[in-house]
Design a protein around this motif. Structure first.
Motif, PDB file in Angstrom:
ATOM      1  N   MET A 135       0.787  -1.133  -0.058  1.00 41.51           N
ATOM      2  CA  MET A 135      -0.109  -0.084   0.153  1.00 41.51           C
ATOM      3  C   MET A 135       0.725   1.253  -0.014  1.00 41.51           C
ATOM      4  SD  MET A 135      -3.021   1.098   2.801  1.00 41.51           S
ATOM      5  CE  MET A 135      -3.931  -0.165   2.118  1.00 41.51           C
ATOM      6  N   ILE A 136       0.252   2.291  -0.803  1.00 43.06           N
ATOM      7  CA  ILE A 136       1.252   3.595  -0.899  1.00 43.06           C
ATOM      8  C   ILE A 136       1.225   4.288   0.519  1.00 43.06           C
ATOM      9  CG2 ILE A 136       1.370   5.803  -1.886  1.00 43.06           C
ATOM     10  CD1 ILE A 136       0.078   4.575  -4.499  1.00 43.06           C
ATOM     11  N   LYS A 137       2.290   4.527   1.076  1.00 40.17           N
ATOM     12  CA  LYS A 137       2.219   5.138   2.677  1.00 40.17           C
ATOM     13  C   LYS A 137       2.202   6.524   2.245  1.00 40.17           C
ATOM     14  CE  LYS A 137       4.911   1.554   4.610  1.00 40.17           C
ATOM     15  NZ  LYS A 137       6.213   1.194   5.512  1.00 40.17           N
ATOM     16  N   HIS A 138       1.348   7.130   2.948  1.00 39.64           N
ATOM     17  CA  HIS A 138       1.331   8.692   3.025  1.00 39.64           C
ATOM     18  C   HIS A 138       2.450   9.361   4.090  1.00 39.64           C
ATOM     19  CE1 HIS A 138      -3.073   8.704   1.422  1.00 39.64           C
ATOM     20  NE2 HIS A 138      -2.220   8.503   0.618  1.00 39.64           N
ATOM     21  N   LEU A 139       3.227  10.304   3.264  1.00 33.70           N
ATOM     22  CA  LEU A 139       4.243  10.656   4.301  1.00 33.70           C
ATOM     23  C   LEU A 139       3.900  11.764   5.127  1.00 33.70           C
ATOM     24  CD1 LEU A 139       7.465  10.874   2.175  1.00 33.70           C
ATOM     25  CD2 LEU A 139       6.963   9.364   3.842  1.00 33.70           C
ATOM     26  N   ALA A 140       2.741  12.475   4.772  1.00 31.08           N
ATOM     27  CA  ALA A 140       2.398  13.800   5.486  1.00 31.08           C
ATOM     28  C   ALA A 140       0.991  13.547   5.851  1.00 31.08           C
ATOM     29  CB  ALA A 140       2.444  14.777   4.525  1.00 31.08           C
ATOM     30  N   ARG A 141       0.806  14.179   7.074  1.00 33.14           N
ATOM     31  CA  ARG A 141      -0.673  14.279   7.661  1.00 33.14           C
ATOM     32  C   ARG A 141      -0.936  15.896   7.817  1.00 33.14           C
ATOM     33  NH1 ARG A 141      -2.896   9.881   5.936  1.00 33.14           N
ATOM     34  NH2 ARG A 141      -1.613   8.260   5.926  1.00 33.14           N
ATOM     35  N   LEU A 142      -2.146  16.224   7.740  1.00 30.64           N
ATOM     36  CA  LEU A 142      -2.500  17.613   7.785  1.00 30.64           C
ATOM     37  C   LEU A 142      -2.359  18.022   9.251  1.00 30.64           C
ATOM     38  CD1 LEU A 142      -5.785  17.941   5.760  1.00 30.64           C
ATOM     39  CD2 LEU A 142      -3.313  18.704   5.254  1.00 30.64           C
ATOM     40  N   ARG A 143      -1.824  19.395   9.329  1.00 33.04           N
ATOM     41  CA  ARG A 143      -2.022  19.732  10.982  1.00 33.04           C
ATOM     42  C   ARG A 143      -2.130  21.285  10.537  1.00 33.04           C
ATOM     43  NH1 ARG A 143       3.103  21.801  12.358  1.00 33.04           N
ATOM     44  NH2 ARG A 143       5.002  21.429  11.336  1.00 33.04           N
ATOM     45  N   LEU A 144      -2.296  22.069  11.733  1.00 29.42           N
ATOM     46  CA  LEU A 144      -2.524  23.403  11.665  1.00 29.42           C
ATOM     47  C   LEU A 144      -1.489  24.074  11.966  1.00 29.42           C
ATOM     48  CD1 LEU A 144      -5.804  23.712  13.593  1.00 29.42           C
ATOM     49  CD2 LEU A 144      -5.802  23.768  11.055  1.00 29.42           C
TER      50      LEU A 144
ATOM     51  N   LEU B 287      -0.571  19.881  -8.315  1.00 25.97           N
ATOM     52  CA  LEU B 287      -0.824  20.913  -7.106  1.00 25.97           C
ATOM     53  C   LEU B 287      -0.168  20.561  -5.900  1.00 25.97           C
ATOM     54  CD1 LEU B 287      -2.814  23.042  -5.991  1.00 25.97           C
ATOM     55  CD2 LEU B 287      -4.268  21.229  -5.191  1.00 25.97           C
ATOM     56  N   PRO B 288       1.026  21.581  -5.542  1.00 28.43           N
ATOM     57  CA  PRO B 288       1.711  21.110  -4.417  1.00 28.43           C
ATOM     58  C   PRO B 288       1.091  21.331  -3.042  1.00 28.43           C
ATOM     59  CG  PRO B 288       1.909  23.353  -5.108  1.00 28.43           C
ATOM     60  CD  PRO B 288       1.080  22.854  -6.098  1.00 28.43           C
ATOM     61  N   ALA B 289       1.532  20.451  -2.160  1.00 28.20           N
ATOM     62  CA  ALA B 289       0.782  20.278  -0.739  1.00 28.20           C
ATOM     63  C   ALA B 289       1.587  20.824   0.308  1.00 28.20           C
ATOM     64  CB  ALA B 289       0.386  18.787  -0.775  1.00 28.20           C
ATOM     65  N   PRO B 290       1.410  21.881   0.951  1.00 27.59           N
ATOM     66  CA  PRO B 290       2.426  22.252   1.910  1.00 27.59           C
ATOM     67  C   PRO B 290       1.925  21.759   3.279  1.00 27.59           C
ATOM     68  CG  PRO B 290       0.651  24.097   1.466  1.00 27.59           C
ATOM     69  CD  PRO B 290       0.336  22.879   0.677  1.00 27.59           C
ATOM     70  N   PHE B 291       2.002  20.477   3.620  1.00 26.76           N
ATOM     71  CA  PHE B 291       1.362  19.848   4.723  1.00 26.76           C
ATOM     72  C   PHE B 291       2.136  20.199   5.982  1.00 26.76           C
ATOM     73  CE2 PHE B 291      -0.896  16.432   2.373  1.00 26.76           C
ATOM     74  CZ  PHE B 291      -1.806  17.007   1.905  1.00 26.76           C
ATOM     75  N   ASN B 292       3.246  20.753   6.038  1.00 26.80           N
ATOM     76  CA  ASN B 292       4.043  21.066   7.111  1.00 26.80           C
ATOM     77  C   ASN B 292       5.221  22.071   6.700  1.00 26.80           C
ATOM     78  OD1 ASN B 292       6.345  19.560   5.867  1.00 26.80           O
ATOM     79  ND2 ASN B 292       5.200  17.742   6.482  1.00 26.80           N
ATOM     80  N   ASP B 293       5.955  22.377   7.794  1.00 29.82           N
ATOM     81  CA  ASP B 293       6.782  23.573   7.367  1.00 29.82           C
ATOM     82  C   ASP B 293       7.885  23.150   6.471  1.00 29.82           C
ATOM     83  OD1 ASP B 293       5.517  25.035   9.378  1.00 29.82           O
ATOM     84  OD2 ASP B 293       6.784  24.555  11.089  1.00 29.82           O
ATOM     85  N   ALA B 294       8.420  21.897   6.605  1.00 32.36           N
ATOM     86  CA  ALA B 294       9.379  21.585   5.882  1.00 32.36           C
ATOM     87  C   ALA B 294       8.905  21.476   4.146  1.00 32.36           C
ATOM     88  CB  ALA B 294       9.805  19.978   6.225  1.00 32.36           C
ATOM     89  N   TRP B 295       7.647  21.324   4.064  1.00 30.13           N
ATOM     90  CA  TRP B 295       7.151  21.160   2.548  1.00 30.13           C
ATOM     91  C   TRP B 295       6.907  22.629   2.083  1.00 30.13           C
ATOM     92  CZ3 TRP B 295       3.795  16.293   1.605  1.00 30.13           C
ATOM     93  CH2 TRP B 295       4.488  15.079   1.850  1.00 30.13           C
ATOM     94  N   MET B 296       6.911  23.653   2.787  1.00 33.46           N
ATOM     95  CA  MET B 296       6.414  24.886   2.296  1.00 33.46           C
ATOM     96  C   MET B 296       7.304  25.270   1.206  1.00 33.46           C
ATOM     97  SD  MET B 296       4.344  26.978   5.346  1.00 33.46           S
ATOM     98  CE  MET B 296       5.485  26.532   6.717  1.00 33.46           C
ATOM     99  N   PRO B 297       8.841  25.337   1.401  1.00 38.89           N
ATOM    100  CA  PRO B 297       9.586  25.860   0.341  1.00 38.89           C
ATOM    101  C   PRO B 297       9.221  25.028  -0.957  1.00 38.89           C
ATOM    102  CG  PRO B 297      10.908  25.478   2.488  1.00 38.89           C
ATOM    103  CD  PRO B 297       9.182  24.816   2.565  1.00 38.89           C
ATOM    104  N   PHE B 298       9.056  23.714  -0.937  1.00 36.71           N
ATOM    105  CA  PHE B 298       8.876  23.083  -2.161  1.00 36.71           C
ATOM    106  C   PHE B 298       7.611  23.637  -3.113  1.00 36.71           C
ATOM    107  CE2 PHE B 298      10.933  19.904   0.474  1.00 36.71           C
ATOM    108  CZ  PHE B 298      12.325  19.850  -0.253  1.00 36.71           C
ATOM    109  N   ALA B 299       6.545  24.129  -2.109  1.00 39.30           N
ATOM    110  CA  ALA B 299       5.281  24.833  -2.683  1.00 39.30           C
ATOM    111  C   ALA B 299       5.623  25.822  -3.271  1.00 39.30           C
ATOM    112  CB  ALA B 299       4.354  24.657  -1.749  1.00 39.30           C
ATOM    113  N   ARG B 300       6.331  26.653  -2.660  1.00 41.14           N
ATOM    114  CA  ARG B 300       6.766  27.910  -3.426  1.00 41.14           C
ATOM    115  C   ARG B 300       7.657  27.840  -4.426  1.00 41.14           C
ATOM    116  NH1 ARG B 300       5.756  32.477  -0.581  1.00 41.14           N
ATOM    117  NH2 ARG B 300       4.839  32.301   1.723  1.00 41.14           N
ATOM    118  N   ALA B 301       8.451  26.858  -4.480  1.00 39.82           N
ATOM    119  CA  ALA B 301       9.445  26.675  -5.718  1.00 39.82           C
ATOM    120  C   ALA B 301       8.366  26.166  -6.872  1.00 39.82           C
ATOM    121  CB  ALA B 301      10.328  25.430  -5.191  1.00 39.82           C
ATOM    122  N   TYR B 302       7.458  25.519  -6.555  1.00 40.49           N
ATOM    123  CA  TYR B 302       6.667  24.856  -7.770  1.00 40.49           C
ATOM    124  C   TYR B 302       6.049  26.278  -8.276  1.00 40.49           C
ATOM    125  CZ  TYR B 302       2.802  23.177 -10.486  1.00 40.49           C
ATOM    126  OH  TYR B 302       1.930  22.977 -11.508  1.00 40.49           O
TER     127      TYR B 302
END
Length: 216
Positions: free
Chosen positions: A1-10, A91-106
């Motif tokens: 099964m494909i594992k999800h790396l990220a979970r939504l958090r506020l 569609l880039p997913a900024p699910f956590n702080d570490a992923w926000m730069p990747f969304a901005r890059a896209y």
């Protein structure tokens, strides 16, 4: 099964910008996929990424997600094989702080018109060649190696427009009830669910696309 790396958090961004904060047909016993298992029918009204009239296939992803990296070549083949009247979008997913730069890059790469030639290359550089690509500065270095003006990339990635787009897209991810990557959404109506392989994800996507094409 494909594992999800990220979970939504506020989490809050830039002093108050809150990023994290189905009407379906009757079940068909002959259908190859089960609603509520391999896919989910999203609540009405239909929520699309764009208003264009073609059937829309959206891959929700992140350059920080190794599973997205593994899926990327398959997703590219899927994009190329989709029939007339169907459009494939990212569609880039900024699910956590570490992923926000990747969304901005896209967003910056999209505005600069270089996504098509850099998308797979970025995954390869990060996960196969093991370049240190995590911060926006490191991402700027990558795009500079691809011939992109580094200063212009950073200007766009850090712009208010990129921040606004990130907020808008995240709200859409919430409406689509997405909590992991990679996830496929078809026409803002169907979301992939529990699939066992990338091959099954592709077959599910094509099946949902065919249903939408018949409906149109």
């Amino acid at each position: 099964m494909i594992k999800h790396l990220a979970r939504l958090r506020l989490f809050a961004l830039l002093g108050g910008l809150l990023l994290a904060s189905a009407c379906s047909a009757a079940p068909d016993t002959a259908a190859p996929f089960t609603e509520g298992d391999q896919y989910v029918t999203l609540p009405a009204p239909q929520q699309r990424l764009s208003p264009e009239g073609k059937v829309e296939v959206v891959e929700v992803f992140s350059y920080g997600c190794i599973h997205c990296a593994h899926f990327a070549p398959t997703a590219e083949e899927l994009r190329k094989s989709l029939p007339k009247g169907v459009v494939f979008k990212l569609l880039p997913a900024p699910f956590n702080d570490a992923w926000m730069p990747f969304a901005r890059a896209y967003y910056a790469a999209k505005q600069l018109g270089v996504v098509q030639r850099t998308h797979l290359a970025l995954f390869k550089a990060k996960f196969e060649d093991n370049y240190p690509i995590n911060t926006l500065d490191e991402l700027a270095d990558f795009y500079a190696r691809q011939g992109v003006n580094r200063a212009e990339f950073l200007r766009i990635a850090n712009s208010e427009a990129a921040t606004a787009q990130m907020k808008k897209d995240f709200q859409l991810l919430q409406k689509w009830q997405i909590d992991g990557t990679p996830t496929i959404v078809v026409d803002g109506k169907y979301r992939s669910g529990h699939v066992k392989s990338f091959d099954e994800l592709v077959k599910l996507t094509r099946w949902l696309v065919d249903r939408e094409l018949v409906g149109k």
